[in-house]
Design an enzyme around this catalytic site. Structure first.
Site, PDB file in Angstrom:
ATOM      1  N   GLU A  40     -41.798   3.526  35.399  1.00 14.11           N
ATOM      2  CA  GLU A  40     -42.943   4.409  35.175  1.00 14.11           C
ATOM      3  C   GLU A  40     -42.544   5.820  35.563  1.00 14.11           C
ATOM      4  O   GLU A  40     -42.041   6.036  36.673  1.00 14.11           O
ATOM      5  CB  GLU A  40     -44.108   4.030  36.082  1.00 14.11           C
ATOM      6  CG  GLU A  40     -44.922   2.849  35.709  1.00 14.11           C
ATOM      7  CD  GLU A  40     -46.076   2.687  36.710  1.00 14.11           C
ATOM      8  OE1 GLU A  40     -46.780   3.686  36.991  1.00 14.11           O
ATOM      9  OE2 GLU A  40     -46.244   1.577  37.218  1.00 14.11           O
TER      10      GLU A  40
ATOM     11  N   ASP B 275     -54.096   8.358  42.914  1.00 14.42           N
ATOM     12  CA  ASP B 275     -52.892   8.467  43.737  1.00 14.42           C
ATOM     13  C   ASP B 275     -53.206   8.774  45.187  1.00 14.42           C
ATOM     14  O   ASP B 275     -54.070   9.599  45.495  1.00 14.42           O
ATOM     15  CB  ASP B 275     -51.962   9.552  43.180  1.00 14.42           C
ATOM     16  CG  ASP B 275     -51.438   9.217  41.804  1.00 14.42           C
ATOM     17  OD1 ASP B 275     -51.222   8.019  41.545  1.00 14.42           O
ATOM     18  OD2 ASP B 275     -51.257  10.138  40.984  1.00 14.42           O
TER      19      ASP B 275
END
Length: 257
Positions: free
Chosen positions: A49, A60
C-alpha cells in the site's frame, strides 16, 4: 488478471497468508520511498500500500499523520507519486495499492486519477472516506479488471457488511479495532466472530489491519484471515532507523518469516 487477485490465488494454492505492507509515499522523500518498496518486497511483502499524504487523514493515527506531514513538507504531490509508481513498475510487478482520501481524487479529477492509475500500473484503491452511498460515481468510471476497489469494513458495519462488499473486488480490508491506525494491538473484543461474519458475507479474500505491529499479533489473527496488513509499525521503523533500507528489510523479514 489483476495482480492483487492473482497474488491471493497464488498464495492460497500454497496455503500461505498475504503480508501487506504500508508506506507513506514521499516520507522522507520520493527517492527513499522507491528504495523502501524494493526493501519490503525483498523482505517478503506480497502486496504494498502506498499512502498518498492528505492534510486531514481521518483514519490515520499519529505515526502516519506525522509521516504524511513530513512528506507534504518535503514537497510531495500526487503527480510526483504517480511518477514514482511509473519508475517502480520498471523494476517490479508486485501488486501496488493507493490508500487515498476521496478529496484528493476530486481535486485531481476523478477521470484523470483513475486513468492515470491504470496507465502507471496501480492495482487497487483503498478510499477510507468514500461512503457507500457515493461510491457509484467512482464505480462508473472504473475498470475493475484493471483496478480493484477495496472495501473497508469495521466491527460496527454489521448489517451493512454485505452491501459494503457488494460490487467490490480484490480483497476485503477488515479494520481490527474501533480506533485509528497505529493502536497498541487493542483489537475488537469479539474479533474472531466479526472476521467470521465478514467471511460469510463475501467470496473475496479478507485481510485485517489497524494495530498489527509484531509477529505475535500476526499469529493471533492469521488463522482467521487470508492476509494481514501492517502500516504504522513499518512507518515507525523507517523513522527509527533513519530510513536504513537494510534494517527495514530485516524488520519485514521478522514479520514474514
Amino acid at each position: 488478471m489483476n495482480r492483487i487477485t492473482k497474488k491471493f490465488q497464488e498464495l492460497q494454492c500454497k496455503n500461505k497468508k498475504a503480508f501487506i505492507g504500508y508506506l507513506t509515499a514521499g516520507d522522507p522523500n520520493i527517492e527513499k520511498t522507491e528504495e523502501f518498496v524494493y526493501a519490503l518486497e525483498k523482505g517478503g511483502t506480497d502486496i504494498i500500500e502506498l499512502g498518498i499524504p492528505f492534510s486531514d487523514p481521518l483514519a490515520d493515527g499519529p505515526v502516519i499523520q506525522d509521516a504524511g506531514l513530513r512528506a507534504l513538507t518535503a514537497g510531495v504531490t500526487v503527480d510526483k507519486i504517480m511518477d514514482l509508481v511509473r519508475d517502480i513498475r520498471k523494476n517490479t510487478e508486485i501488486p501496488l495499492l493507493f490508500l487515498v482520501y476521496y478529496n484528493t481524487i476530486l481535486i485531481y479529477g476523478k477521470e484523470k486519477f483513475i486513468r492515470t492509475c491504470e496507465k502507471i500500473g496501480i492495482d487497487g484503491l483503498i478510499i477510507p472516506d468514500l461512503p457507500l452511498e457515493e461510491r457509484d460515481e467512482l464505480e462508473e468510471i472504473m475498470d475493475y479488471e484493471k483496478i480493484c476497489l477495496i472495501p473497508l469494513v469495521a466491527p460496527t458495519s454489521k448489517d451493512r457488511i454485505r452491501k459494503i462488499i457488494d460490487g467490490c473486488n480484490g480483497f476485503v480490508y477488515c479494520v481490527s479495532s474501533l480506533g485509528v491506525t497505529g493502536g497498541k494491538s487493542d483489537f475488537y473484543s469479539d474479533i474472531q466472530s466479526y472476521l467470521q461474519d465478514v467471511k460469510e458475507n463475501s467470496s473475496l479474500p479478507i485481510a485485517v489491519g489497524f494495530g498489527i505491529s509484531c509477529r505475535d499479533d500476526i499469529k493471533r489473527l492469521e488463522d482467521h484471515v487470508d492476509g494481514v496488513i501492517v502500516g504504522s509499525a513499518i512507518v515507525r521503523e523507517i523513522k527509527r532507523s533513519k530510513g536504513d533500507v537494510i534494517v527495514l528489510k530485516e524488520y519485514i523479514e521478522s514479520l514474514t518469516k
